[in-house]
Scaffold this motif. Structure first.
Motif, PDB file in Angstrom:
ATOM      1  N   ILE A   1     126.469  51.395 -14.040  1.00 54.49           N
ATOM      2  CA  ILE A   1     127.406  52.250 -14.760  1.00 54.49           C
ATOM      3  C   ILE A   1     128.286  52.950 -13.748  1.00 54.49           C
ATOM      4  N   GLU A   2     129.586  52.757 -13.910  1.00 54.46           N
ATOM      5  CA  GLU A   2     130.532  53.362 -12.995  1.00 54.46           C
ATOM      6  C   GLU A   2     130.761  54.832 -13.371  1.00 54.46           C
ATOM      7  N   GLY A   3     131.429  55.532 -12.452  1.00 55.23           N
ATOM      8  CA  GLY A   3     131.730  56.930 -12.726  1.00 55.23           C
ATOM      9  C   GLY A   3     132.587  57.106 -13.965  1.00 55.23           C
ATOM     10  N   GLY A   4     133.424  56.101 -14.245  1.00 51.80           N
ATOM     11  CA  GLY A   4     134.261  56.149 -15.433  1.00 51.80           C
ATOM     12  C   GLY A   4     133.587  55.573 -16.657  1.00 51.80           C
ATOM     13  N   ASP A   5     132.283  55.337 -16.562  1.00 52.43           N
ATOM     14  CA  ASP A   5     131.450  54.870 -17.673  1.00 52.43           C
ATOM     15  C   ASP A   5     131.614  53.392 -18.009  1.00 52.43           C
ATOM     16  N   ASN A   6     132.312  52.627 -17.179  1.00 49.96           N
ATOM     17  CA  ASN A   6     132.269  51.181 -17.364  1.00 49.96           C
ATOM     18  C   ASN A   6     130.851  50.712 -17.067  1.00 49.96           C
TER      19      ASN A   6
ATOM     20  N   PHE B   1     118.107  46.921 -23.178  1.00 50.70           N
ATOM     21  CA  PHE B   1     118.189  48.081 -22.293  1.00 50.70           C
ATOM     22  C   PHE B   1     119.539  48.763 -22.456  1.00 50.70           C
ATOM     23  N   THR B   2     119.534  50.093 -22.277  1.00 51.18           N
ATOM     24  CA  THR B   2     120.770  50.867 -22.327  1.00 51.18           C
ATOM     25  C   THR B   2     120.811  51.817 -21.143  1.00 51.18           C
ATOM     26  N   ILE B   3     121.867  51.713 -20.369  1.00 45.86           N
ATOM     27  CA  ILE B   3     122.053  52.612 -19.237  1.00 45.86           C
ATOM     28  C   ILE B   3     123.008  53.723 -19.634  1.00 45.86           C
ATOM     29  N   SER B   4     122.760  54.916 -19.108  1.00 48.87           N
ATOM     30  CA  SER B   4     123.642  56.040 -19.392  1.00 48.87           C
ATOM     31  C   SER B   4     123.553  57.022 -18.233  1.00 48.87           C
ATOM     32  N   ARG B   5     124.461  57.980 -18.221  1.00 46.21           N
ATOM     33  CA  ARG B   5     124.456  58.981 -17.176  1.00 46.21           C
ATOM     34  C   ARG B   5     124.924  60.308 -17.732  1.00 46.21           C
ATOM     35  N   ASP B   6     124.448  61.375 -17.109  1.00 44.45           N
ATOM     36  CA  ASP B   6     124.869  62.729 -17.456  1.00 44.45           C
ATOM     37  C   ASP B   6     125.333  63.376 -16.158  1.00 44.45           C
TER      38      ASP B   6
ATOM     39  N   ALA C   1     126.720  66.143 -15.600  1.00 41.35           N
ATOM     40  CA  ALA C   1     126.406  67.569 -15.504  1.00 41.35           C
ATOM     41  C   ALA C   1     124.995  67.801 -14.978  1.00 41.35           C
ATOM     42  N   LYS C   2     124.128  66.818 -15.186  1.00 43.03           N
ATOM     43  CA  LYS C   2     122.735  66.940 -14.743  1.00 43.03           C
ATOM     44  C   LYS C   2     122.422  66.076 -13.525  1.00 43.03           C
ATOM     45  N   ASN C   3     123.449  65.414 -12.976  1.00 38.68           N
ATOM     46  CA  ASN C   3     123.221  64.516 -11.828  1.00 38.68           C
ATOM     47  C   ASN C   3     122.114  63.510 -12.124  1.00 38.68           C
ATOM     48  N   THR C   4     122.117  62.983 -13.314  1.00 37.00           N
ATOM     49  CA  THR C   4     121.012  62.129 -13.745  1.00 37.00           C
ATOM     50  C   THR C   4     121.520  60.876 -14.444  1.00 37.00           C
ATOM     51  N   MET C   5     120.833  59.790 -14.155  1.00 35.09           N
ATOM     52  CA  MET C   5     121.081  58.508 -14.818  1.00 35.09           C
ATOM     53  C   MET C   5     119.816  58.116 -15.565  1.00 35.09           C
ATOM     54  N   TYR C   6     120.004  57.373 -16.645  1.00 34.61           N
ATOM     55  CA  TYR C   6     118.878  56.972 -17.481  1.00 34.61           C
ATOM     56  C   TYR C   6     118.907  55.465 -17.724  1.00 34.61           C
ATOM     57  N   LEU C   7     117.737  54.938 -18.048  1.00 39.89           N
ATOM     58  CA  LEU C   7     117.641  53.559 -18.505  1.00 39.89           C
ATOM     59  C   LEU C   7     116.649  53.538 -19.664  1.00 39.89           C
ATOM     60  N   GLN C   8     117.172  53.350 -20.859  1.00 40.59           N
ATOM     61  CA  GLN C   8     116.328  53.203 -22.035  1.00 40.59           C
ATOM     62  C   GLN C   8     115.973  51.735 -22.168  1.00 40.59           C
ATOM     63  N   MET C   9     114.679  51.457 -22.144  1.00 36.69           N
ATOM     64  CA  MET C   9     114.203  50.074 -22.174  1.00 36.69           C
ATOM     65  C   MET C   9     113.401  49.868 -23.453  1.00 36.69           C
ATOM     66  N   ASN C  10     113.902  48.989 -24.301  1.00 34.95           N
ATOM     67  CA  ASN C  10     113.233  48.674 -25.562  1.00 34.95           C
ATOM     68  C   ASN C  10     112.782  47.224 -25.570  1.00 34.95           C
ATOM     69  N   ASN C  11     111.858  46.921 -26.455  1.00 32.93           N
ATOM     70  CA  ASN C  11     111.352  45.554 -26.597  1.00 32.93           C
ATOM     71  C   ASN C  11     110.955  44.972 -25.235  1.00 32.93           C
ATOM     72  N   LEU C  12     110.155  45.699 -24.522  1.00 31.72           N
ATOM     73  CA  LEU C  12     109.767  45.270 -23.177  1.00 31.72           C
ATOM     74  C   LEU C  12     108.905  44.030 -23.220  1.00 31.72           C
ATOM     75  N   LYS C  13     109.084  43.200 -22.206  1.00 29.43           N
ATOM     76  CA  LYS C  13     108.394  41.931 -22.099  1.00 29.43           C
ATOM     77  C   LYS C  13     107.599  41.895 -20.798  1.00 29.43           C
TER      78      LYS C  13
END
Length: 117
Positions: A50-55, A66-71, A73-85
């Motif tokens: 995920i780029e700084g411009g959210d691309n 999986f879904t990547i996101s960032r905040d 304001a919190k200096n934090t990045m996330y990775l939501q992982m569903n249907n794990l194999k």
């Protein structure tokens, strides 16, 4: 600068986990962020970016799960992982790639995700 990953663990197939990566003492929005993973005996590979411009880009093997996101304001990045194999079993690493000249690239120490077969 500290890179702190969290959220890994043992989860049954079909389950979910949410990874977090917090980086202190950087201007977070000046960094493109990525999650990489490395399974035993294999090379490290890109999971999502995920780029700084959210691309955003995903590797084919996680698209739709999986879904990547960032905040910034919190200096934090996330990775939501569903249907794990079971093939998702790996150590997951956080990467911060600078978008400014002479910036420093950072890696976390990794967080282990285990999905038993």
């Amino acid at each position: 600068v500290q890179v702190v990953e969290s959220g890994g663990g043992l989860v049954q197939p079909g389950g979910s986990l949410r990874l977090s990566c917090e980086i202190t003492r950087i201007i977070f929005r000046f960094y493109d962020m990525g999650w990489y993973r490395q399974a035993p005996g294999k090379q490290r590979e890109l999971v999502a970016y995920i780029e700084g411009g959210d691309n955003i880009q995903y590797s084919d093997f996680v698209k739709g799960r999986f879904t990547i996101s960032r905040d910034n304001a919190k200096n934090t990045m996330y990775l939501q992982m569903n249907n794990l194999k079971p093939e998702d079993t790996a150590t997951y690493y956080c990467n911060a790639h600078p978008t400014i000249n002479h910036g420093v690239e950072y890696w976390g120490k990794g967080t282990l995700v285990t999905v038993p077969s």
